[in-house]
Design a protein around this motif. Structure first.
Motif, PDB file in Angstrom:
ATOM      1  N   GLY A  83       0.797  -1.228   0.000  1.00 34.95           N
ATOM      2  CA  GLY A  83       0.000   0.000   0.000  1.00 34.95           C
ATOM      3  C   GLY A  83       0.827   1.275   0.000  1.00 34.95           C
ATOM      4  N   ILE A  84       1.955   1.227  -0.681  1.00 32.31           N
ATOM      5  CA  ILE A  84       2.858   2.386  -0.745  1.00 32.31           C
ATOM      6  C   ILE A  84       2.813   2.952  -2.163  1.00 32.31           C
ATOM      7  N   ASP A  85       2.685   4.259  -2.266  1.00 26.55           N
ATOM      8  CA  ASP A  85       2.684   4.907  -3.575  1.00 26.55           C
ATOM      9  C   ASP A  85       4.069   4.864  -4.202  1.00 26.55           C
ATOM     10  N   MET A  86       4.073   4.779  -5.525  1.00 25.87           N
ATOM     11  CA  MET A  86       5.325   4.814  -6.278  1.00 25.87           C
ATOM     12  C   MET A  86       5.984   6.170  -6.041  1.00 25.87           C
ATOM     13  N   PRO A  87       7.276   6.178  -5.733  1.00 32.15           N
ATOM     14  CA  PRO A  87       7.962   7.472  -5.581  1.00 32.15           C
ATOM     15  C   PRO A  87       7.951   8.239  -6.901  1.00 32.15           C
ATOM     16  N   ALA A  88       8.014   9.537  -6.796  1.00 34.32           N
ATOM     17  CA  ALA A  88       8.103  10.379  -7.990  1.00 34.32           C
ATOM     18  C   ALA A  88       9.443  10.136  -8.683  1.00 34.32           C
ATOM     19  N   THR A  89       9.462  10.433  -9.969  1.00 34.22           N
ATOM     20  CA  THR A  89      10.721  10.342 -10.716  1.00 34.22           C
ATOM     21  C   THR A  89      11.528  11.613 -10.460  1.00 34.22           C
ATOM     22  N   LEU A  90      12.786  11.427 -10.127  1.00 39.71           N
ATOM     23  CA  LEU A  90      13.665  12.553  -9.832  1.00 39.71           C
ATOM     24  C   LEU A  90      13.875  13.379 -11.097  1.00 39.71           C
ATOM     25  N   GLY A  91      13.702  14.665 -10.979  1.00 38.79           N
ATOM     26  CA  GLY A  91      14.002  15.560 -12.094  1.00 38.79           C
ATOM     27  C   GLY A  91      15.470  15.949 -12.054  1.00 38.79           C
TER      28      GLY A  91
END
Length: 192
Positions: free
Chosen positions: A53-61
């Motif tokens: 139940g953990i959201d995917m981390p954002a992609t690093l810019g």
């Protein structure tokens, strides 16, 4: 904000270790921190995040020179953003051989341990604060160890990795063989 990320082509250990360290810095140490991935993780990592139940981390810019970063599951600049040496690297947590090539602005904390998973290294660093970890964090940690040890079949598996996995599985009420089979089935899913 501290940006936490692992290597390119993120696997379960790189993806989930960043999230484990985000929890530790934010919820235990009270720091502002966020986990990132450098690109879309593999299907096993996606399965693990969904399972817990953990959201995917954002992609690093883009990294900026004033960004404070923690690198997990690698110390190889070839597996990191091109401008990693411009950022303010504060810490490296890894289980791979020391590659060299990262230049830091200041002295930093580096923890490299001869174990099979970065999450195993993190369990040692977190210590007694693991008692505060929610089940989802324990599940991510277990998943990292099972993935990187191939359910203890990898020659890199240490007694420390196995003991940690058995402890976490016991606390979570999971059968290691059954859970590992689910993870590995997700990793071999080529339908996507």
């Amino acid at each position: 904000m501290i940006k936490i990320f692992g290597h390119l082509a993120p696997d379960t250990d790189a993806t989930c270790s960043a999230l484990i360290w985000e929890w530790y810095l934010r919820d235990v140490q009270g720091k502002t921190a966020q986990a990132f991935v450098l690109e879309a993780p593999n299907t096993e990592a996606e399965f693990v995040l969904n399972r817990w139940g953990i959201d995917m981390p954002a992609t690093l810019g883009d990294l900026n020179a004033d960004d404070e970063v923690v690198i997990v599951d690698t110390n190889n600049p070839g597996e990191l953003p091109d401008n990693i040496n411009d950022a303010n690297v504060a810490e490296i947590i890894d289980h791979h051989l020391l590659t060299g090539g990262i230049k830091t602005k200041n002295p930093i904390k580096i923890t490299l341990r001869p174990v099979a998973a970065t999450a195993t290294v993190m369990s040692w660093l977190i210590g007694r604060d693991m008692d505060k970890a929610p089940d989802a964090i324990k599940g991510l940690m277990l998943s990292c160890v099972l993935s990187d040890t191939l359910e203890f079949r990898s020659p890199t598996t240490t007694p420390t990795d196995k003991a940690l996995a058995e402890k976490l599985a016991g606390e979570l009420g999971l059968n290691i063989a059954d859970y590992a089979a689910e993870m590995f089935a997700a990793k071999s899913d080529i339908s996507r």
